[in-house]
Design a protein around this motif. Structure first.
Motif: not given
Length: 517
Positions: A385-410
């Motif tokens: 259930e660990n959210p920091f592992v179970g949901s991915i986080t993409l940093l400095d991605g080329p197509i980060n549309v409106l912060g979707e790459d911070f999926h753990t945050v979401h």
């Protein structure tokens, strides 16, 4: 059609052009569509009025019963949690969690889906990527080309005006997005419908429409789905209260989404209520965590599961089983709304309907299934259930549309505004560090998807961001990535007998109207 005849006569007397009123598109599509949608709305209003009191009383009784049970024995809390998150695979039609499906059958169905979707969707998406490459002359990153640069310039120039219509000034660009995706794209669809009815179906014209609809590097597609997603999560709407806010309250899911294969209510209810309650666990109808993700065959088996979700079948089943009848009705309502749309177009041209309307639904199923496989491809062996592992986080991605790459945050803050995602990410820096979060840099969801199914551990290790410092060598990172991709939370391959505790994030916002966070 008598009312239409009277209307035509009135327009003639007024000296107005009436040819369009007698066209097949109006008589055989627009009028039946509006009438059927009107009847559906009336049914919704009547049913909602009848059952609202019943469900309110039922909810109060349930809450009271749960309260009395809690007072009776505080030691029963673990048992109640276990009961709440217990999976029941009774049958295809009745039960909770992903719809049970034989592995071989799922593999065959998934393969059939891929046999059609990969060549067709692949050609369209590939040409949009080529469009972007040519547009930026092979330099820079996606969205650096002339088209997206001009779009960004338009948004900046119009911001003082458009920002007046949205709850947050930063969302002013949505007015332009709604005008384009909800105005220009529908106009082109109906123009193509008129052409098809007069001259027959033209494959190249259809292809050109889909390329333009999806946009360079599929950015139109991305913004449509991101906004359907965000609109589904907000409880107060994207636009300011008033006539505009009321008219555009659900414009992405109930209008724009129709041209991109979105079934209304799938994001607002199926995604936001089911997926965000169970977080890829055993009762999440689109859970990826029962089979190793670094296996292409398992992704093929996953496609029918996503199909059941995208068509609202599995979510309706789940909400009925959980006795969430009001939510189940909203799912049925959205499905009926979409079916009416398809049926009215089908009456005019079955070929047009298949290639212009149903094809985007297939596009939705394939592309979003790939994204889901990436967003939730990793599982913590010690704590699934660990959210920091179970949901991915993409940093400095080329197509980060409106912060979707911070999926753990979401998943932590489903209702937080996109401008706050980076702030929320930094707020939980220690959590990312302690968990050795599933974070990668200089990549995007589709690239990660292919790296996962192709078992490119070396390339993933190169992109992995070791925030904990516990994995100094390349081999250590590869081992960790492989373990997380192969760890299963539930099902026959489960790493342990783990009971879900119901982590539902640390939401402290009030939809998109949270000014204090």
């Amino acid at each position: 059609m008598e009312a239409l005849g009277n209307l035509t006569g009135a327009w003639k007397e007024a000296g107005a052009p009436t040819e369009w009123l007698s066209s097949p598109v109006v008589k055989e599509f627009a009028v039946p569509l509006i009438c059927c949608w009107g009847v559906l709305l009336a049914i919704d209003v009547v049913l909602s009025g009848i059952v609202s009191t019943f469900f309110s009383k039922r909810a109060l009784k349930k809450k009271s019963a749960e309260g009395n049970k809690g007072k009776a024995s505080s030691n029963d809390n673990g048992a109640s949690v276990a009961s709440q998150y217990k999976r029941s695979d009774r049958s295809f039609l009745w039960g909770n969690g992903p719809i049970p499906m034989n592995d071989t059958f799922a593999l065959v169905v998934g393969a059939i889906m891929l046999a059609f979707l990969v060549p067709t969707v692949g050609v369209v998406v590939g040409l949009t990527v080529l469009w972007d490459f040519i547009d930026r002359a092979g330099m820079g990153r996606p969205q650096d080309g002339l088209v997206m640069t001009l779009a960004a310039l338009l948004n900046r120039v119009t911001a003082p005006l458009t920002g007046r219509f949205t709850r947050k000034y930063e969302d002013g660009f949505l007015v332009n997005v709604v005008w384009f995706l909800g105005g220009v794209i529908p106009f082109l669809l109906f123009w193509n419908l008129s052409y098809t009815m007069q001259h027959g179906f033209h494959p190249l014209l259809c292809l050109a429409y889909h390329i333009f609809r999806i946009g360079p590097y599929f950015m139109n597609f991305a913004y449509c789905y991101v906004m359907c997603h965000k609109e589904g999560h907000t409880r107060v709407g994207l636009f300011k209260p008033g006539l505009t806010g009321t008219a555009l309250r659900s414009v992405f899911n109930w209008w724009i989404g129709l041209f991109y294969g979105v079934l209304p209510s799938s994001f607002a209810y199926g995604h936001s209520i089911n997926h965000h309650k169970y977080n890829n666990g055993p009762l999440d109808v689109v859970s990826t965590s029962d089979k190793p993700r670094d296996n292409f065959g398992n992704f093929v088996r996953f496609l029918p599961r996503w199909l059941m979700y995208a068509t609202n079948i599995s979510t309706i089943r789940q909400f009925l089983y959980e006795q969430e009848y009001k939510i189940a009705w909203k799912m049925v309502l959205g499905t009926a709304y979409y079916m009416i749309w398809v049926a009215c177009l089908y009456r005019l041209s079955p070929t047009f309907t298949f290639w212009y309307v149903l094809f985007p639904a297939g596009e939705n199923i394939l592309l979003l299934a790939c994204i889901q496989w990436c967003w939730h491809g990793f599982v913590d062996h010690e704590n699934p259930e660990n959210p920091f592992v179970g949901s991915i986080t993409l940093l400095d991605g080329p197509i980060n549309v409106l912060g979707e790459d911070f999926h753990t945050v979401h998943h932590q803050y489903p209702g937080a505004h996109w401008t706050q995602h980076e702030e929320k990410y930094k707020k939980h820096a220690n959590g990312y560090k302690q968990s050795s979060a599933s974070a990668f840099q200089n990549t995007h969801a589709f690239e990660m998807f292919f790296l996962i199914i192709l078992r490119e551990y070396k390339q993933m290790a190169e992109k992995f961001v070791d925030m904990s410092g516990k994995y100094p060598t390349h081999e250590d990172k590869e081992k960790l990535i492989r373990q997380r991709l192969q760890t299963c939370w539930w099902g026959p391959n489960a790493c342990k007998d783990y009971q879900q505790h119901g982590w539902e994030g640390v939401e402290d916002s009030n939809g998109f109207d949270d000014q204090n966070n």
